[in-house]
Design an enzyme around this catalytic site. Structure first.
Site, PDB file in Angstrom:
ATOM      1  N   ALA A   1       4.494   2.739   7.606  1.00 33.12           N
ATOM      2  CA  ALA A   1       5.282   1.757   6.869  1.00 33.12           C
ATOM      3  C   ALA A   1       4.583   0.416   7.035  1.00 33.12           C
ATOM      4  O   ALA A   1       3.834   0.224   7.994  1.00 33.12           O
ATOM      5  CB  ALA A   1       6.687   1.687   7.425  1.00 33.12           C
TER       6      ALA A   1
ATOM      7  N   GLY B   1       5.204   6.274   9.055  1.00 29.15           N
ATOM      8  CA  GLY B   1       5.746   6.665   7.749  1.00 29.15           C
ATOM      9  C   GLY B   1       4.789   7.567   6.965  1.00 29.15           C
ATOM     10  O   GLY B   1       5.233   8.353   6.123  1.00 29.15           O
TER      11      GLY B   1
ATOM     12  N   GLU C   1       5.369  10.940   8.259  1.00 26.97           N
ATOM     13  CA  GLU C   1       6.694  11.346   7.763  1.00 26.97           C
ATOM     14  C   GLU C   1       6.632  11.751   6.284  1.00 26.97           C
ATOM     15  O   GLU C   1       7.289  12.696   5.859  1.00 26.97           O
ATOM     16  CB  GLU C   1       7.696  10.206   7.986  1.00 26.97           C
TER      17      GLU C   1
HETATM   18  N1  DAK Z   1       1.164  -1.899   7.832  1.00 23.52           N
HETATM   19  C1  DAK Z   1       0.568  -2.982   7.316  1.00 23.52           C
HETATM   20  N2  DAK Z   1      -0.748  -3.164   7.307  1.00 23.52           N
HETATM   21  C2  DAK Z   1      -1.515  -2.207   7.833  1.00 23.52           C
HETATM   22  C3  DAK Z   1      -0.975  -1.026   8.406  1.00 23.52           C
HETATM   23  C4  DAK Z   1       0.451  -0.873   8.386  1.00 23.52           C
HETATM   24  N3  DAK Z   1       1.056   0.188   8.868  1.00 23.52           N
HETATM   25  N4  DAK Z   1      -1.983  -0.261   8.857  1.00 23.52           N
HETATM   26  C5  DAK Z   1      -3.114  -0.938   8.577  1.00 23.52           C
HETATM   27  N5  DAK Z   1      -2.837  -2.091   7.963  1.00 23.52           N
HETATM   28  C6  DAK Z   1      -3.771  -3.104   7.497  1.00 23.52           C
HETATM   29  C7  DAK Z   1      -4.353  -3.886   8.664  1.00 23.52           C
HETATM   30  O1  DAK Z   1      -3.464  -4.944   9.055  1.00 23.52           O
HETATM   31  C8  DAK Z   1      -5.621  -4.399   8.016  1.00 23.52           C
HETATM   32  O2  DAK Z   1      -5.314  -5.478   7.175  1.00 23.52           O
HETATM   33  P1  DAK Z   1      -6.227  -6.836   7.145  1.00 23.52           P
HETATM   34  O3  DAK Z   1      -6.235  -7.325   8.559  1.00 23.52           O
HETATM   35  O4  DAK Z   1      -7.581  -6.309   6.687  1.00 23.52           O
HETATM   36  O5  DAK Z   1      -5.534  -7.716   6.169  1.00 23.52           O
HETATM   37  C9  DAK Z   1      -6.059  -3.251   7.121  1.00 23.52           C
HETATM   38  O6  DAK Z   1      -4.890  -2.475   6.882  1.00 23.52           O
HETATM   39  C10 DAK Z   1      -7.099  -2.343   7.758  1.00 23.52           C
HETATM   40  O7  DAK Z   1      -6.613  -1.932   9.014  1.00 23.52           O
HETATM   41  P2  DAK Z   1      -7.429  -2.127  10.377  1.00 23.52           P
HETATM   42  O8  DAK Z   1      -8.346  -3.305  10.294  1.00 23.52           O
HETATM   43  O9  DAK Z   1      -6.446  -2.105  11.492  1.00 23.52           O
HETATM   44  O10 DAK Z   1      -8.327  -0.782  10.367  1.00 23.52           O
HETATM   45  P3  DAK Z   1      -8.922  -0.017  11.623  1.00 23.52           P
HETATM   46  O11 DAK Z   1      -9.869   1.001  11.082  1.00 23.52           O
HETATM   47  O12 DAK Z   1      -9.426  -0.978  12.657  1.00 23.52           O
HETATM   48  O13 DAK Z   1      -7.691   0.743  12.274  1.00 23.52           O
HETATM   49  C11 DAK Z   1      -5.633   2.038  12.234  1.00 23.52           C
HETATM   50  C12 DAK Z   1      -7.022   1.745  11.558  1.00 23.52           C
HETATM   51  C13 DAK Z   1      -4.896   3.034  11.327  1.00 23.52           C
HETATM   52  C14 DAK Z   1      -5.870   2.680  13.604  1.00 23.52           C
HETATM   53  C15 DAK Z   1      -4.861   0.707  12.387  1.00 23.52           C
HETATM   54  O14 DAK Z   1      -4.858   0.035  11.126  1.00 23.52           O
HETATM   55  C16 DAK Z   1      -3.459   0.892  12.835  1.00 23.52           C
HETATM   56  O15 DAK Z   1      -3.199   1.110  14.028  1.00 23.52           O
HETATM   57  N6  DAK Z   1      -2.529   0.735  11.885  1.00 23.52           N
HETATM   58  C17 DAK Z   1      -1.118   0.758  12.161  1.00 23.52           C
HETATM   59  C18 DAK Z   1      -0.700   2.132  12.444  1.00 23.52           C
HETATM   60  C19 DAK Z   1       0.755   2.196  12.760  1.00 23.52           C
HETATM   61  O16 DAK Z   1       1.218   1.733  13.822  1.00 23.52           O
HETATM   62  N7  DAK Z   1       1.454   2.751  11.827  1.00 23.52           N
HETATM   63  C20 DAK Z   1       2.786   3.121  12.043  1.00 23.52           C
HETATM   64  C21 DAK Z   1       3.628   1.995  11.722  1.00 23.52           C
HETATM   65  S1  DAK Z   1       5.253   2.389  12.202  1.00 23.52           S
HETATM   66  C22 DAK Z   1      11.367   2.146   8.455  1.00 23.52           C
HETATM   67  C23 DAK Z   1      11.376   3.440   8.811  1.00 23.52           C
HETATM   68  C24 DAK Z   1      10.276   4.045   9.311  1.00 23.52           C
HETATM   69  C25 DAK Z   1       9.164   3.339   9.570  1.00 23.52           C
HETATM   70  C26 DAK Z   1       9.157   2.049   9.211  1.00 23.52           C
HETATM   71  C27 DAK Z   1      10.213   1.464   8.648  1.00 23.52           C
HETATM   72  N8  DAK Z   1      12.453   1.506   7.947  1.00 23.52           N
HETATM   73  C28 DAK Z   1      13.740   1.898   8.237  1.00 23.52           C
HETATM   74  C29 DAK Z   1      12.223   0.243   7.254  1.00 23.52           C
HETATM   75  C30 DAK Z   1       8.001   3.880  10.130  1.00 23.52           C
HETATM   76  C31 DAK Z   1       7.302   3.030  10.876  1.00 23.52           C
HETATM   77  C32 DAK Z   1       5.893   3.139  10.886  1.00 23.52           C
HETATM   78  O17 DAK Z   1       5.262   3.678  10.040  1.00 23.52           O
END
Ligand code: DAK
Length: 258
Positions: A69, A114, A117
């Site tokens: 997400a 997400g 998911e």
């Molecule tokens: N959201 C927003 N931006 C993201 C992102 C994300 N999940 N994942 C990556 N990006 C963006 C980064 O900020 C970066 O943007 P800029 O800095 O270039 O502007 C760009 O994508 C490239 O990412 P990285 O520079 O970080 O790339 P790397 O190769 O170094 O790393 C990575 C790749 C996948 C390991 C890293 O980007 C990472 O750790 N990303 C986040 C992964 C994460 O934690 N995802 C899970 C998020 S929690 C909800 C219900 C459920 C959920 C949410 C809401 N509601 C009820 C509303 C679920 C939550 C999740 O999904």
């Protein structure tokens, strides 16, 4: 496709196999509100479009299926809006699962939060060799909120699911196959998905529809409400603000349990 979307594309081949591509490669296809709304709209269209028989879902580019997400948007949520956002996401993913045409996630690269998911809401999953799955929400001070706490245990069993959810650990393609999280690992997951869908479509269409319906019939859904309530509560914690700030500021979080 008569409608046009800004964050997803749809292409359909001559056999009625549609390819849905989440198209925000610069943000690793992270699911912002716009993507979710467009996915919902598109799957409503797909469900009634008689020219579409089966669906592959993929992410644009090689690096990510969907990296979660959109963490920026998560920071704006409080208890009520967090619960509502979770319910909204759950409903959209439910719409995908409820599609009575086979839906396969072709997972290249990261499928985190997400994104994992979303892959789990598809009926089947084919992983590319570089696929990485994980539910890292606890590291942001959150829990999975789009059905992950319900679908992961039903796919790989409660103990393994709990280990993945509590540690946030990432699982590569081969391990995902061993766990039963994916059906197959392929060097070319999109092509492998189309091949599998072609095989499925050789069978009776009504039988396929009813088989999907029957297989999902036993799932009970009260857990989704609990997931949404708990997700909402977490949105108001200092830990959630710290976890999401730390990601955006590219540093390690310091949780205080508040
Ligand atoms: N959201 C927003 N931006 C993201 C992102 C994300 N999940 N994942 C990556 N990006 C963006 C980064 O900020 C970066 O943007 P800029 O800095 O270039 O502007 C760009 O994508 C490239 O990412 P990285 O520079 O970080 O790339 P790397 O190769 O170094 O790393 C990575 C790749 C996948 C390991 C890293 O980007 C990472 O750790 N990303 C986040 C992964 C994460 O934690 N995802 C899970 C998020 S929690 C909800 C219900 C459920 C959920 C949410 C809401 N509601 C009820 C509303 C679920 C939550 C999740 O999904």
């Amino acid at each position: 496709m008569s409608k046009s979307y800004s964050t997803i594309t749809l292409e359909t081949d001559e056999k009625g196999i549609a390819t849905v591509t989440i198209n925000r490669p610069k943000k690793l296809n992270a699911l912002n509100d716009n993507v979710l709304n467009e996915l919902a709209d598109l799957f409503k269209v797909i469900q009634v479009d008689e020219d579409i028989n089966a669906i592959t879902v993929k992410g644009a580019g090689d690096k990510a299926f969907v990296a979660g997400a959109d963490i920026k948007e998560l920071r704006e949520l409080d208890d009520r809006s967090g619960r509502m956002a979770s319910q909204k996401g759950q409903q959209i993913f439910q719409l995908i699962e409820d599609t009575r045409k086979p839906v396969i996630a072709a997972v290249n690269g990261y499928a985190l939060g997400g994104g994992a998911e979303l892959a789990m809401a598809c009926h089947l999953r084919i992983a590319g060799e570089n696929a990485v799955f994980g539910l890292p929400e606890v590291g942001l001070g959150l829990i999975p909120g789009y059905g992950g706490t319900q679908r992961l245990p039903s796919l790989i069993g409660r103990a393994r699911a709990l280990e993945m959810i509590l540690t946030g650990k990432q699982v590569k393609a081969k391990e995902a196959l061993q766990l039963g999280l994916v059906n197959e690992v392929s060097a070319t997951p999109v092509e492998a998905s189309k091949e599998l869908l072609n095989n499925i479509l050789k069978n009776g269409p009504i039988a396929i529809r009813n088989a999907i319906k029957a297989v999902y019939h036993s799932d009970h859904h009260s857990g989704y409400q609990v997931e949404a309530d708990l997700f909402g509560q977490l949105c108001e914690t200092e830990d959630c603000m710290e976890g999401t700030s730390a990601f955006l500021e590219k540093r390690k979080p310091e949780f205080k349990g508040k």
